[in-house]
Scaffold this motif. Sequence first.
Motif, PDB file in Angstrom:
ATOM      1  N   GLY A 233       0.906  -0.972  -0.140  1.00 23.00           N
ATOM      2  CA  GLY A 233       0.142  -0.102   0.010  1.00 23.00           C
ATOM      3  C   GLY A 233       0.779   1.335   0.039  1.00 23.00           C
ATOM      4  N   ALA A 234       2.171   1.010  -0.393  1.00 18.35           N
ATOM      5  CA  ALA A 234       2.879   2.494  -0.287  1.00 18.35           C
ATOM      6  C   ALA A 234       4.083   2.175  -1.096  1.00 18.35           C
ATOM      7  CB  ALA A 234       3.308   2.886   1.208  1.00 18.35           C
ATOM      8  N   PHE A 235       4.920   3.244  -1.640  1.00 21.31           N
ATOM      9  CA  PHE A 235       5.988   3.202  -2.532  1.00 21.31           C
ATOM     10  C   PHE A 235       7.156   2.813  -1.865  1.00 21.31           C
ATOM     11  CE2 PHE A 235       7.052   6.940  -0.294  1.00 21.31           C
ATOM     12  CZ  PHE A 235       8.421   7.298  -0.201  1.00 21.31           C
ATOM     13  N   LYS A 236       7.317   2.605  -0.701  1.00 17.05           N
ATOM     14  CA  LYS A 236       8.651   2.047  -0.136  1.00 17.05           C
ATOM     15  C   LYS A 236       9.064   0.806  -0.508  1.00 17.05           C
ATOM     16  CE  LYS A 236       9.322   5.826   2.994  1.00 17.05           C
ATOM     17  NZ  LYS A 236      10.644   6.407   3.069  1.00 17.05           N
ATOM     18  N   ILE A 237       8.177   0.012  -0.525  1.00 15.68           N
ATOM     19  CA  ILE A 237       8.581  -1.365  -0.733  1.00 15.68           C
ATOM     20  C   ILE A 237       9.562  -1.583  -1.946  1.00 15.68           C
ATOM     21  CG2 ILE A 237       6.487  -1.790  -2.541  1.00 15.68           C
ATOM     22  CD1 ILE A 237       6.319  -4.747  -1.617  1.00 15.68           C
ATOM     23  N   ARG A 238       9.489  -0.813  -3.256  1.00 18.79           N
ATOM     24  CA  ARG A 238      10.364  -0.737  -4.088  1.00 18.79           C
ATOM     25  C   ARG A 238      11.997  -0.757  -3.670  1.00 18.79           C
ATOM     26  NH1 ARG A 238       7.943   0.647  -9.126  1.00 18.79           N
ATOM     27  NH2 ARG A 238       5.653   1.339  -9.081  1.00 18.79           N
ATOM     28  N   GLY A 239      11.918   0.254  -2.506  1.00 23.88           N
ATOM     29  CA  GLY A 239      13.519   0.392  -2.005  1.00 23.88           C
ATOM     30  C   GLY A 239      13.799  -0.580  -1.248  1.00 23.88           C
ATOM     31  N   GLY A 240      12.809  -1.228  -0.433  1.00 25.43           N
ATOM     32  CA  GLY A 240      13.602  -2.381   0.250  1.00 25.43           C
ATOM     33  C   GLY A 240      13.956  -3.599  -0.667  1.00 25.43           C
ATOM     34  N   LEU A 241      13.204  -3.755  -1.680  1.00 18.61           N
ATOM     35  CA  LEU A 241      13.510  -4.737  -2.799  1.00 18.61           C
ATOM     36  C   LEU A 241      14.987  -4.620  -3.184  1.00 18.61           C
ATOM     37  CD1 LEU A 241      10.240  -5.254  -4.361  1.00 18.61           C
ATOM     38  CD2 LEU A 241      11.016  -6.863  -2.980  1.00 18.61           C
ATOM     39  N   THR A 242      15.165  -3.315  -3.579  1.00 19.49           N
ATOM     40  CA  THR A 242      16.439  -3.086  -4.124  1.00 19.49           C
ATOM     41  C   THR A 242      17.633  -3.068  -3.356  1.00 19.49           C
ATOM     42  OG1 THR A 242      16.000  -0.892  -4.235  1.00 19.49           O
ATOM     43  CG2 THR A 242      15.721  -1.971  -6.425  1.00 19.49           C
ATOM     44  N   TYR A 243      17.360  -2.741  -1.895  1.00 20.50           N
ATOM     45  CA  TYR A 243      18.365  -2.771  -1.078  1.00 20.50           C
ATOM     46  C   TYR A 243      18.904  -4.062  -0.663  1.00 20.50           C
ATOM     47  CZ  TYR A 243      20.810  -1.444   3.373  1.00 20.50           C
ATOM     48  OH  TYR A 243      21.422  -1.481   4.541  1.00 20.50           O
ATOM     49  N   PHE A 244      17.872  -5.057  -0.542  1.00 18.77           N
ATOM     50  CA  PHE A 244      18.445  -6.474  -0.252  1.00 18.77           C
ATOM     51  C   PHE A 244      18.675  -6.892  -1.419  1.00 18.77           C
ATOM     52  CE2 PHE A 244      16.080  -5.638   3.875  1.00 18.77           C
ATOM     53  CZ  PHE A 244      16.675  -6.502   4.580  1.00 18.77           C
ATOM     54  N   ASP A 245      18.484  -6.695  -2.570  1.00 18.35           N
ATOM     55  CA  ASP A 245      18.906  -7.403  -3.774  1.00 18.35           C
ATOM     56  C   ASP A 245      20.399  -6.885  -3.905  1.00 18.35           C
ATOM     57  OD1 ASP A 245      18.849  -8.563  -6.457  1.00 18.35           O
ATOM     58  OD2 ASP A 245      19.409  -6.673  -7.002  1.00 18.35           O
ATOM     59  N   ALA A 246      20.876  -5.413  -3.638  1.00 19.79           N
ATOM     60  CA  ALA A 246      22.288  -5.349  -3.738  1.00 19.79           C
ATOM     61  C   ALA A 246      23.062  -6.048  -2.744  1.00 19.79           C
ATOM     62  CB  ALA A 246      22.282  -3.727  -3.449  1.00 19.79           C
ATOM     63  N   LEU A 247      22.386  -6.169  -1.429  1.00 22.79           N
ATOM     64  CA  LEU A 247      23.102  -6.866  -0.499  1.00 22.79           C
ATOM     65  C   LEU A 247      23.252  -8.281  -0.721  1.00 22.79           C
ATOM     66  CD1 LEU A 247      21.304  -5.794   2.775  1.00 22.79           C
ATOM     67  CD2 LEU A 247      23.517  -5.335   2.266  1.00 22.79           C
ATOM     68  N   ALA A 248      22.486  -9.032  -1.418  1.00 18.21           N
ATOM     69  CA  ALA A 248      22.586 -10.274  -1.993  1.00 18.21           C
ATOM     70  C   ALA A 248      23.618 -10.267  -3.074  1.00 18.21           C
ATOM     71  CB  ALA A 248      21.027 -10.942  -2.289  1.00 18.21           C
ATOM     72  N   ARG A 249      23.395  -9.528  -3.937  1.00 16.01           N
ATOM     73  CA  ARG A 249      24.580  -9.480  -5.038  1.00 16.01           C
ATOM     74  C   ARG A 249      25.994  -9.380  -4.651  1.00 16.01           C
ATOM     75  NH1 ARG A 249      24.250  -5.408  -7.760  1.00 16.01           N
ATOM     76  NH2 ARG A 249      22.217  -4.412  -7.199  1.00 16.01           N
ATOM     77  N   ARG A 250      26.161  -8.546  -3.508  1.00 22.79           N
ATOM     78  CA  ARG A 250      27.384  -8.574  -2.908  1.00 22.79           C
ATOM     79  C   ARG A 250      27.857  -9.631  -1.945  1.00 22.79           C
ATOM     80  NH1 ARG A 250      25.619  -2.987  -2.290  1.00 22.79           N
ATOM     81  NH2 ARG A 250      25.130  -3.333  -0.157  1.00 22.79           N
ATOM     82  N   GLY A 251      26.834 -10.498  -1.583  1.00 26.16           N
ATOM     83  CA  GLY A 251      27.236 -11.713  -0.713  1.00 26.16           C
ATOM     84  C   GLY A 251      27.092 -11.242   0.808  1.00 26.16           C
TER      85      GLY A 251
ATOM     86  N   LEU B 246      24.378 -10.419   2.987  1.00 25.54           N
ATOM     87  CA  LEU B 246      23.100 -10.684   3.614  1.00 25.54           C
ATOM     88  C   LEU B 246      23.423 -10.904   5.062  1.00 25.54           C
ATOM     89  CD1 LEU B 246      20.896 -12.391   1.409  1.00 25.54           C
ATOM     90  CD2 LEU B 246      20.463 -10.125   2.011  1.00 25.54           C
ATOM     91  N   PRO B 247      22.900 -10.114   6.021  1.00 26.47           N
ATOM     92  CA  PRO B 247      23.205 -10.419   7.304  1.00 26.47           C
ATOM     93  C   PRO B 247      22.357 -11.286   8.188  1.00 26.47           C
ATOM     94  CG  PRO B 247      21.986  -8.403   7.150  1.00 26.47           C
ATOM     95  CD  PRO B 247      21.993  -9.069   5.652  1.00 26.47           C
ATOM     96  N   ARG B 248      22.517 -11.744   9.332  1.00 34.16           N
ATOM     97  CA  ARG B 248      21.515 -12.353   9.848  1.00 34.16           C
ATOM     98  C   ARG B 248      20.403 -11.771  10.411  1.00 34.16           C
ATOM     99  NH1 ARG B 248      21.026 -12.384  15.256  1.00 34.16           N
ATOM    100  NH2 ARG B 248      23.049 -10.964  15.470  1.00 34.16           N
ATOM    101  N   GLU B 249      20.621 -10.317  10.807  1.00 30.26           N
ATOM    102  CA  GLU B 249      19.609  -9.601  11.172  1.00 30.26           C
ATOM    103  C   GLU B 249      19.493  -8.227  10.811  1.00 30.26           C
ATOM    104  OE1 GLU B 249      17.358  -8.303  15.436  1.00 30.26           O
ATOM    105  OE2 GLU B 249      19.503  -9.023  15.502  1.00 30.26           O
ATOM    106  N   VAL B 250      18.500  -7.512  10.466  1.00 26.01           N
ATOM    107  CA  VAL B 250      18.631  -6.090   9.862  1.00 26.01           C
ATOM    108  C   VAL B 250      17.665  -5.291  11.029  1.00 26.01           C
ATOM    109  CG1 VAL B 250      19.132  -6.411   7.688  1.00 26.01           C
ATOM    110  CG2 VAL B 250      16.670  -6.443   8.579  1.00 26.01           C
TER     111      VAL B 250
END
Length: 321
Positions: free
Chosen positions: A51-69, A71-75
Amino acid sequence: MSSLPTLAEIEAAAQVVYRAFPATPQYRWALLSERLGTDCWVKHENHTPVGAFKIRGGLTYFDALARRGELPREVISATRGNHGQSIGWAARAHRVHCTIVVPRGNSVEKNAAMRALGVELIEHGDDFTESSDHAARLAQQRGALRVPSFHMDLVSGVATYWWEFFKAVPQLDVAYVPIGLGSGACAAIAVKQALGHRARIVGVVSAHATTYADSIAAGHVVESAVSAQLADGMAVRRADAQALAVLAAHLDRVVRVSDDEVAQAMRALYTDTHNVAEGAGAAAFAAAMQERDRLRGQCVGVSLTGANVDAAVLAKVLQQT
């Protein structure tokens, strides 16, 4: 200052976003245009899965973490609601534990939505800034990754909605965007530059939370007291320095809207389009209405950035005249 996302980066971010949901619509609403006195297009970010635009940023933020290897245990992050849903959604998809700090008295329904995504919710502080400072301390104590509310990997994702909007409506002369911590407005500027679009970008702040307006005027971050009740998504006491640098350099101007004007805009959006807007989600249209006399003959774009208003609050607003 980190550079704004390029066109190639925004297009790549769009492919990440579209794995989760399709592009949101934008419509020229006849009744809103009649009310404003000129063509009015609305970008419906209230139509995303949270229900809001913010989801787009979360998706790309975590994708960038995953591509760089990385990903943490907790955020851990802080929010008034929509950023928390974004981070919670993406963390769940990547199987990362997510803790979100919200102020006491936060939206009941936004809190419930975050918990439904598996978020560990902590209530701390009397406003967003106190929650954010607590989240930073908590992340250090737990050895978790502190996810900020403003980061260029978030902006890359948020920019995808402006990319959709500007491509769909190339004739836009002016676009109004609410400013919370700045990702939406910085994203609009990034896309304007990437596409070479002519639209002027107008930032909108709550008249009861003026840190960005005050900071732009002063040339540095200025904390400002927050008394906003309705536009909780804009209730920020301390501007982000990185976002401020972008906005100060590229916004056409900043408009301040009161809670009363926001309420009027929420009613107008519901009456004319039967779409629900939360306070911050209606702020762009509130600003356009405030400036309607200077907009004659122009094509105006407003972002309905979110619909996550508690039912009791919405009912009260709609009953007012």
